[in-house]
Design a protein around this motif. Structure first.
Motif, PDB file in Angstrom:
ATOM      1  N   GLU A 404     -19.956   2.797  -8.979  1.00  0.00           N
ATOM      2  CA  GLU A 404     -18.827   3.183  -9.826  1.00  0.00           C
ATOM      3  C   GLU A 404     -17.761   3.867  -8.982  1.00  0.00           C
ATOM      4  O   GLU A 404     -18.046   4.766  -8.194  1.00  0.00           O
ATOM      5  N   VAL A 405     -16.535   3.439  -9.141  1.00  0.00           N
ATOM      6  CA  VAL A 405     -15.401   3.997  -8.411  1.00  0.00           C
ATOM      7  C   VAL A 405     -14.521   4.754  -9.400  1.00  0.00           C
ATOM      8  O   VAL A 405     -14.209   4.252 -10.475  1.00  0.00           O
ATOM      9  N   LYS A 406     -14.117   5.957  -9.037  1.00  0.00           N
ATOM     10  CA  LYS A 406     -13.348   6.808  -9.930  1.00  0.00           C
ATOM     11  C   LYS A 406     -11.879   6.390  -9.983  1.00  0.00           C
ATOM     12  O   LYS A 406     -11.319   5.845  -9.032  1.00  0.00           O
ATOM     13  N   GLY A 407     -11.275   6.698 -11.118  1.00  0.00           N
ATOM     14  CA  GLY A 407      -9.895   6.292 -11.353  1.00  0.00           C
ATOM     15  C   GLY A 407      -8.913   6.820 -10.334  1.00  0.00           C
ATOM     16  O   GLY A 407      -7.953   6.129  -9.972  1.00  0.00           O
ATOM     17  N   GLU A 408      -9.131   8.033  -9.848  1.00  0.00           N
ATOM     18  CA  GLU A 408      -8.209   8.597  -8.870  1.00  0.00           C
ATOM     19  C   GLU A 408      -8.175   7.763  -7.597  1.00  0.00           C
ATOM     20  O   GLU A 408      -7.101   7.475  -7.052  1.00  0.00           O
ATOM     21  N   GLU A 409      -9.360   7.340  -7.117  1.00  0.00           N
ATOM     22  CA  GLU A 409      -9.417   6.488  -5.920  1.00  0.00           C
ATOM     23  C   GLU A 409      -8.741   5.144  -6.172  1.00  0.00           C
ATOM     24  O   GLU A 409      -8.019   4.620  -5.317  1.00  0.00           O
ATOM     25  N   ILE A 410      -9.016   4.583  -7.345  1.00  0.00           N
ATOM     26  CA  ILE A 410      -8.437   3.273  -7.675  1.00  0.00           C
ATOM     27  C   ILE A 410      -6.910   3.360  -7.682  1.00  0.00           C
ATOM     28  O   ILE A 410      -6.220   2.499  -7.101  1.00  0.00           O
ATOM     29  N   GLY A 411      -6.386   4.390  -8.322  1.00  0.00           N
ATOM     30  CA  GLY A 411      -4.932   4.547  -8.375  1.00  0.00           C
ATOM     31  C   GLY A 411      -4.320   4.710  -6.997  1.00  0.00           C
ATOM     32  O   GLY A 411      -3.266   4.130  -6.698  1.00  0.00           O
ATOM     33  N   ASP A 412      -4.983   5.503  -6.127  1.00  0.00           N
ATOM     34  CA  ASP A 412      -4.468   5.707  -4.766  1.00  0.00           C
ATOM     35  C   ASP A 412      -4.417   4.395  -3.992  1.00  0.00           C
ATOM     36  O   ASP A 412      -3.428   4.100  -3.302  1.00  0.00           O
ATOM     37  N   ARG A 413      -5.489   3.599  -4.081  1.00  0.00           N
ATOM     38  CA  ARG A 413      -5.534   2.350  -3.315  1.00  0.00           C
ATOM     39  C   ARG A 413      -4.517   1.333  -3.850  1.00  0.00           C
ATOM     40  O   ARG A 413      -3.965   0.548  -3.081  1.00  0.00           O
ATOM     41  N   ILE A 414      -4.300   1.329  -5.162  1.00  0.00           N
ATOM     42  CA  ILE A 414      -3.292   0.424  -5.723  1.00  0.00           C
ATOM     43  C   ILE A 414      -1.913   0.785  -5.176  1.00  0.00           C
ATOM     44  O   ILE A 414      -1.128  -0.091  -4.783  1.00  0.00           O
ATOM     45  N   ARG A 415      -1.606   2.072  -5.137  1.00  0.00           N
ATOM     46  CA  ARG A 415      -0.309   2.490  -4.569  1.00  0.00           C
ATOM     47  C   ARG A 415      -0.212   2.114  -3.091  1.00  0.00           C
ATOM     48  O   ARG A 415       0.835   1.653  -2.621  1.00  0.00           O
ATOM     49  N   ASP A 416      -1.312   2.292  -2.361  1.00  0.00           N
ATOM     50  CA  ASP A 416      -1.309   1.904  -0.943  1.00  0.00           C
ATOM     51  C   ASP A 416      -0.944   0.428  -0.790  1.00  0.00           C
ATOM     52  O   ASP A 416      -0.150   0.062   0.082  1.00  0.00           O
ATOM     53  N   MET A 417      -1.561  -0.427  -1.611  1.00  0.00           N
ATOM     54  CA  MET A 417      -1.298  -1.863  -1.517  1.00  0.00           C
ATOM     55  C   MET A 417       0.161  -2.172  -1.846  1.00  0.00           C
ATOM     56  O   MET A 417       0.843  -2.897  -1.101  1.00  0.00           O
ATOM     57  N   MET A 418       0.651  -1.616  -2.940  1.00  0.00           N
ATOM     58  CA  MET A 418       1.994  -1.966  -3.402  1.00  0.00           C
ATOM     59  C   MET A 418       3.088  -1.384  -2.495  1.00  0.00           C
ATOM     60  O   MET A 418       4.202  -1.929  -2.443  1.00  0.00           O
ATOM     61  N   ASN A 419       2.790  -0.311  -1.772  1.00  0.00           N
ATOM     62  CA  ASN A 419       3.803   0.312  -0.914  1.00  0.00           C
ATOM     63  C   ASN A 419       3.752  -0.169   0.535  1.00  0.00           C
ATOM     64  O   ASN A 419       4.569   0.264   1.356  1.00  0.00           O
ATOM     65  N   ASP A 420       2.799  -1.047   0.842  1.00  0.00           N
ATOM     66  CA  ASP A 420       2.601  -1.500   2.219  1.00  0.00           C
ATOM     67  C   ASP A 420       3.501  -2.707   2.509  1.00  0.00           C
ATOM     68  O   ASP A 420       3.169  -3.848   2.159  1.00  0.00           O
ATOM     69  N   GLU A 421       4.629  -2.459   3.132  1.00  0.00           N
ATOM     70  CA  GLU A 421       5.582  -3.529   3.398  1.00  0.00           C
ATOM     71  C   GLU A 421       5.062  -4.522   4.435  1.00  0.00           C
ATOM     72  O   GLU A 421       5.369  -5.722   4.375  1.00  0.00           O
ATOM     73  N   SER A 422       4.271  -4.031   5.406  1.00  0.00           N
ATOM     74  CA  SER A 422       3.732  -4.953   6.407  1.00  0.00           C
ATOM     75  C   SER A 422       2.742  -5.923   5.760  1.00  0.00           C
ATOM     76  O   SER A 422       2.657  -7.096   6.149  1.00  0.00           O
ATOM     77  N   LEU A 423       1.999  -5.442   4.781  1.00  0.00           N
ATOM     78  CA  LEU A 423       1.063  -6.297   4.052  1.00  0.00           C
ATOM     79  C   LEU A 423       1.829  -7.352   3.250  1.00  0.00           C
ATOM     80  O   LEU A 423       1.439  -8.529   3.212  1.00  0.00           O
ATOM     81  N   LYS A 424       2.910  -6.933   2.631  1.00  0.00           N
ATOM     82  CA  LYS A 424       3.752  -7.872   1.881  1.00  0.00           C
ATOM     83  C   LYS A 424       4.274  -8.973   2.803  1.00  0.00           C
ATOM     84  O   LYS A 424       4.273 -10.157   2.450  1.00  0.00           O
ATOM     85  N   LYS A 425       4.683  -8.586   4.004  1.00  0.00           N
ATOM     86  CA  LYS A 425       5.212  -9.559   4.962  1.00  0.00           C
ATOM     87  C   LYS A 425       4.131 -10.529   5.428  1.00  0.00           C
ATOM     88  O   LYS A 425       4.360 -11.742   5.493  1.00  0.00           O
ATOM     89  N   SER A 426       2.928 -10.007   5.741  1.00  0.00           N
ATOM     90  CA  SER A 426       1.869 -10.901   6.235  1.00  0.00           C
ATOM     91  C   SER A 426       1.374 -11.834   5.132  1.00  0.00           C
ATOM     92  O   SER A 426       1.012 -12.983   5.408  1.00  0.00           O
ATOM     93  N   ALA A 427       1.365 -11.374   3.870  1.00  0.00           N
ATOM     94  CA  ALA A 427       0.992 -12.252   2.758  1.00  0.00           C
ATOM     95  C   ALA A 427       2.006 -13.390   2.621  1.00  0.00           C
ATOM     96  O   ALA A 427       1.633 -14.543   2.363  1.00  0.00           O
ATOM     97  N   ALA A 428       3.282 -13.071   2.800  1.00  0.00           N
ATOM     98  CA  ALA A 428       4.322 -14.111   2.741  1.00  0.00           C
ATOM     99  C   ALA A 428       4.153 -15.112   3.886  1.00  0.00           C
ATOM    100  O   ALA A 428       4.365 -16.324   3.711  1.00  0.00           O
ATOM    101  N   GLN A 429       3.768 -14.627   5.049  1.00  0.00           N
ATOM    102  CA  GLN A 429       3.537 -15.529   6.185  1.00  0.00           C
ATOM    103  C   GLN A 429       2.359 -16.461   5.917  1.00  0.00           C
ATOM    104  O   GLN A 429       2.394 -17.643   6.294  1.00  0.00           O
ATOM    105  N   LEU A 430       1.311 -15.950   5.253  1.00  0.00           N
ATOM    106  CA  LEU A 430       0.178 -16.803   4.894  1.00  0.00           C
ATOM    107  C   LEU A 430       0.579 -17.841   3.864  1.00  0.00           C
ATOM    108  O   LEU A 430       0.082 -18.975   3.886  1.00  0.00           O
TER     109      LEU A 430
END
Length: 464
Positions: A404-430
């Motif tokens: 079981e993963v707590k909501g606070e951790e889930i929320g933090d990781r979601i923000r990390d994903m959405m705010n990661d511009e390098s990840l957005k760029k590499s996904a577009a390259q794929l």
């Protein structure tokens, strides 16, 4: 002799994760003038499978659908309660009934493509008929390398131990499906029986591409220890989603697409754990709390039963009435089957919280949507390794199997994903690499043409 002379039969297994890519393969073959017979079992385990087959039949009437009637299976004789794995076993135990079906087809078959869970019982049937047989491996190339190599290894140890496969990054024991480490489980039985018969096949088809799994594909093509375990290998993905998959939502005000149309570009997190993953009630509510904490807009598909026909409770009961009120301020919560193709392709969707079922990974790559990987069972941690290494997404490894993963951790990781511009760029390259792979001269297009050539050679040899 051309592809139009070929007649190929496809035999998928149970579950949307197996059926959907088989139907996409059938459509690809049919559009390349191959005569296709699709062998299906009835009734399907899930309603979603039944509805997808119905839409497929209407969209591609040139594909011959052949019913395969299975022998009854006593669940007491199988060490599993999973309805999908019970169907896998029922197909395996009924495989000897395929011979008369195959012999009844006209013109005679050129090749037989079977699901990865059906190798050991079906190979004797196709060999007796001198029929070339191929598997469609409905997971990643990394999982295929593990599938082919594990039976030859003496791997056993602590969670920190590594399975070293020549030419590819090691696989930690913590990524191995837990049921595989239970010797008398149905999963382990099928896995080990089938992997031992890989060399008897005429080829392996897989829905992946070099841009997503470059190291592993190069290893399979070039490392002798892997190559000798596998028959010819055809990386013919990514399969593009097809029109028959479109779900008609009508003009409902609750349509996810209508809601997405109203959201800013790249602002929505799509949350879905696939067609078979049923989460516990407490974890569902922690996800809801995490989505609220993230501050992001979201579209969340909730599921608490493995089989959709058994879903009865309303979404408010699962999530909680108080939490639903908070969630509605930022997002949309759904409890019905949605067209993932249309969601991931929507301009407003920028991230995907995913279990890393292989179809979901491929679809995210095709549309360039970054992933927060949260594997739940089966091959999904190995697939999550692909997501992380390719730059398609993030993976929080400490979120273990069934933990079981707590909501606070889930929320933090979601923000990390959405705010990661390098990840957005590499996904577009794929996304660009996926389209290049299936274009003229692309690696997947070349592999598909090579497959057509193999079938033509086998047909010529049989004719002589």
């Amino acid at each position: 002799m051309s592809a139009s002379d070929a007649h190929v039969a496809l035999l998928p297994s149970a579950g949307m994760g197996h059926l959907t890519p088989f139907l996409r393969l059938a459509a690809l073959l049919a559009h390349n003038n191959v005569r296709v017979t699709l062998i299906t079992t009835h009734p399907t385990v899930s309603l979603a499978e039944s509805q997808l087959l119905s839409r497929f039949r209407s969209s591609l009437p040139q594909v011959n659908l052949l019913d395969f009637h299975l022998l009854p299976l006593d669940p007491a004789t199988v060490n599993s309660s999973d309805p999908f794995w019970l169907r896998f076993e029922a197909i395996r135990r009924s495989s000897h009934l395929l011979s008369p079906l195959i012999l009844s087809l006209q013109p005679p078959l050129s090749a037989f493509v079977l699901d990865m869970t059906l190798i050991s019982p079906v190979i004797p049937v196709t060999r007796a008929l001198s029929l070339p047989s191929f598997i469609f491996f409905t997971s990643s190339v990394r999982m295929l390398s593990f599938f082919s190599y594990l039976p030859t290894s003496s791997f056993a140890g602590d969670d920190d131990d590594l399975l070293c496969i020549p030419g590819i990054p090691p696989i930690p024991r913590s990524s191995i499906p837990p049921l595989l480490l239970v010797p008398d489980s149905l999963f382990a039985k099928i896995f080990f029986q089938d992997s031992a018969h890989l060399s008897k096949l005429d080829g392996v088809l897989i829905n992946s591409f070099k841009g997503l799994e470059p190291e592993t594909i190069e290893a399979i093509n070039g490392v002798e220890n892997l190559r000798k375990l596998l028959p010819p290998f055809f990386d013919i993905g990514p399969f593009t989603p097809c029109e028959f998959e479109k779900v008609d939502t009508g003009n409902s005000v609750d349509s996810p697409l209508k809601w997405l149309d109203e959201q800013p570009e790249d602002s929505v997190v799509y949350v879905s754990f696939g067609s078979r993953t049923a989460l516990k009630r407490d974890q569902i509510r922690e996800i809801g709390e995490g989505l609220v904490r993230s501050g992001c807009r979201f579209l969340w598909v909730v599921k608490d039963k493995p089989v959709d026909r058994e879903e009865e409770e309303e979404v408010e009961e699962l999530v909680g009435h108080g939490l639903i009120a908070k969630l509605k301020k930022k997002g949309l919560v759904a409890k019905t089957w949605v067209d993932q193709r249309e969601i991931l392709s929507h301009r407003s969707v920028g991230g995907f919280v995913s279990h890393c079922g292989w179809n979901s990974v491929i679809e995210a790559a095709w549309y360039g949507v970054r992933i927060l990987a949260w594997p739940q069972h089966g091959d999904q941690r190995i697939n999550a390794e692909v997501v992380e290494r390719s730059g398609l997404g993030l993976w929080e490894k400490k979120w273990g199997w069934g933990q079981e993963v707590k909501g606070e951790e889930i929320g933090d990781r979601i923000r990390d994903m959405m705010n990661d511009e390098s990840l957005k760029k590499s996904a577009a390259q794929l996304r660009d690499a996926a389209r290049e792979a299936v274009g003229d001269g692309g690696t997947s297009k070349v592999a598909f043409q090579r497959l057509m050539g193999e079938w033509q050679k086998k047909m010529s040899a049989t004719a002589v």
